[in-house]
Design an enzyme around this catalytic site. Structure first.
Site, PDB file in Angstrom:
ATOM      1  N   ASN A 182      -4.508  26.090 -61.419  1.00 46.65           N
ATOM      2  CA  ASN A 182      -3.230  25.466 -61.749  1.00 46.65           C
ATOM      3  C   ASN A 182      -3.100  24.147 -60.994  1.00 46.65           C
ATOM      4  O   ASN A 182      -2.585  24.085 -59.884  1.00 46.65           O
ATOM      5  CB  ASN A 182      -2.087  26.421 -61.385  1.00 46.65           C
TER       6      ASN A 182
ATOM      7  N   CYS B 161       1.433  22.563 -62.068  1.00 48.13           N
ATOM      8  CA  CYS B 161       2.816  23.044 -61.956  1.00 48.13           C
ATOM      9  C   CYS B 161       3.724  21.871 -61.604  1.00 48.13           C
ATOM     10  O   CYS B 161       3.512  21.197 -60.592  1.00 48.13           O
ATOM     11  CB  CYS B 161       2.913  24.127 -60.894  1.00 48.13           C
TER      12      CYS B 161
ATOM     13  N   ASN C 183       0.296  21.826 -69.350  1.00 48.25           N
ATOM     14  CA  ASN C 183       1.387  22.498 -68.668  1.00 48.25           C
ATOM     15  C   ASN C 183       2.681  21.807 -69.097  1.00 48.25           C
ATOM     16  O   ASN C 183       2.666  20.892 -69.927  1.00 48.25           O
ATOM     17  CB  ASN C 183       1.185  22.424 -67.147  1.00 48.25           C
TER      18      ASN C 183
ATOM     19  N   CYS D  91      24.269  14.402-101.411  1.00 49.06           N
ATOM     20  CA  CYS D  91      24.812  14.363-100.044  1.00 49.06           C
ATOM     21  C   CYS D  91      24.893  12.938 -99.501  1.00 49.06           C
ATOM     22  O   CYS D  91      25.698  12.643 -98.612  1.00 49.06           O
ATOM     23  CB  CYS D  91      23.992  15.230 -99.109  1.00 49.06           C
TER      24      CYS D  91
END
Length: 404
Positions: A105, A108, A172, A317
């Site tokens: 890791n 982080c 991550n 619309c």
């Protein structure tokens, strides 16, 4: 929880990042906040969660249990140390207690200490050294997890490879702020009056993950297996990572939102696609989209097109008219009597904004125009002002005029 996921159809697990018990880990409370977009819940998820707060021996005991009862399902142990000996220690005990692969890791986004988490992912020599220290003490494969909080992921990935990494995983979470309270002005998650920049995940970060995976997959010098992470909820999400070079997929926020059951749809969707195309194994599809991925300079600018409308489906619309007037080419006239758009073809920029905001699927599509077709030149608001423009000709040429 892990055993139940394997029973439901997941291939393996990346186990929560191990802690050596050297520092007590206490999670903030509350630890998450979500960004909703329209009817889509949890488009982005911000968390301030740390590494595992459970004793190391408890996590290792569960490794032993899982390997005994589910020997065919790999355990990938995520580890994160604060110095070389701690990285080596966590790697060795993880391997000794059944881990099949290590994920380092280096990413982080919440670590405040220099030399930890994403701060390692941004300090390339440190990343290389920690990878080498782990490789020196284990015999199982080692995967380095990259931080997206960087411009070019190829550079740290190459340092990881030089340190001996066998694979790369990405991404991550992306550092971000999910919202700010309008009553108290505290960024969320509001931890008793204090907010922080922290990791953001979910479908909103998928384009970032796909970019980094594709970039590394195109790097012939790297040439390592890639594990794709970021915003995966459906079989199509997973397949896109595979097509851009990922040979394995990791899912977290999708499970947080829908539970383990989403793997059933992923397996069914990919299996049906492979059957229809006569593909025998998923590995045959890894990187299949990469030959079609180029720099923008490769585009054929001679070929141009416009939008086209199936007005039988139009519900009146007016959203297409609004966005074209305020954010595009002002290429739509509005017939108020029948509440339908009318396209001015030679003003259409083919930006496709109208298609992206239209609530009716397939009402608006793209149409290529003949090669002799031309758009209108952009109009000048006041032609009389052109004579007052002061513009010196640009004459300098060559790389010797560049400043680096």
């Amino acid at each position: 929880m892990v055993a139940r996921s394997l029973y439901d159809g997941w291939s393996g697990v990346v186990f929560k990042t191990l802690n050596s018990d050297r520092l007590p880990i206490v999670h903030p409370s509350p630890r998450m906040h979500c960004v909703h977009y329209g009817s889509k819940k949890a488009m982005a998820v911000q968390n301030v969660e740390m590494i595992s707060d459970r004793p190391l021996k408890d996590n290792l005991a569960e490794f032993l249990y899982l390997k005994k009862n589910y020997p065919d399902h790999p355990i990938i142990a995520s580890i994160m140390g604060f110095f070389t000996d701690e990285w080596a220690y966590l790697a060795k005990v993880a391997e000794d207690n059944g881990a099949d692969i290590l994920e380092l890791n280096f990413s982080c986004p919440h670590m405040c200490i220099e030399g930890a988490g994403h701060k390692v992912g941004q300090a390339f020599k440190l990343l290389e050294g920690f990878t080498a220290a782990v490789k020196d003490v284990v015999s199982i494969p080692v995967m380095a997890k990259m931080t997206p909080n960087i411009t070019d992921m190829n550079e740290p990935a190459m340092y990881a490879k030089n340190g001996g990494a066998d694979a790369i995983s990405a991404i991550n979470t992306v550092r971000g702020i999910s919202s700010v309270g309008l009553d108290d002005f505290v960024p969320t998650p509001n931890v008793f009056g204090k907010g922080a920049i922290s990791g953001t995940s979910g479908p909103a970060v998928r384009p970032i993950g796909l970019n980094f995976i594709a970039s590394m997959a195109q790097n012939n010098e790297l040439n390592l297996p890639l594990s794709g992470i970021g915003g995966i909820e459906t079989w199509i999400d997973a397949f896109e990572y595979i097509l851009l070079g990922a040979s394995t997929i990791q899912v977290t926020t999708g499970i947080m939102h829908y539970g383990y059951r989403i793997v059933e749809d992923m397996i069914e969707g990919l299996s049906d696609f492979m059957t229809e195309r006569g593909v025998k194994q998923i590995s045959d599809l890894v990187g299949k989209a990469l030959p079609n991925l180029h720099e923008t300079e490769a585009f054929d600018l001679e070929r141009q097109g416009i939008t086209q409308y199936d007005l039988d489906k139009c519900i009146g619309c007016g959203q297409c008219y609004i966005v074209c007037q305020d954010a595009a080419g002002q290429a739509i006239e509005w017939d108020a009597a029948i509440r339908q758009p009318k396209l001015i073809e030679d003003k259409c920029l083919s930006c496709m904004l109208c298609k992206f905001v239209c609530p009716v699927p397939d009402l608006i599509s793209y149409k290529e125009m003949p090669k002799d077709w031309n758009r209108q030149e952009t109009a000048v608001m006041d032609k009389n002002m052109e004579k007052d423009i002061k513009l010196e000709p640009f004459t300098k040429e060559g790389p010797d005029e560049c400043v680096i």
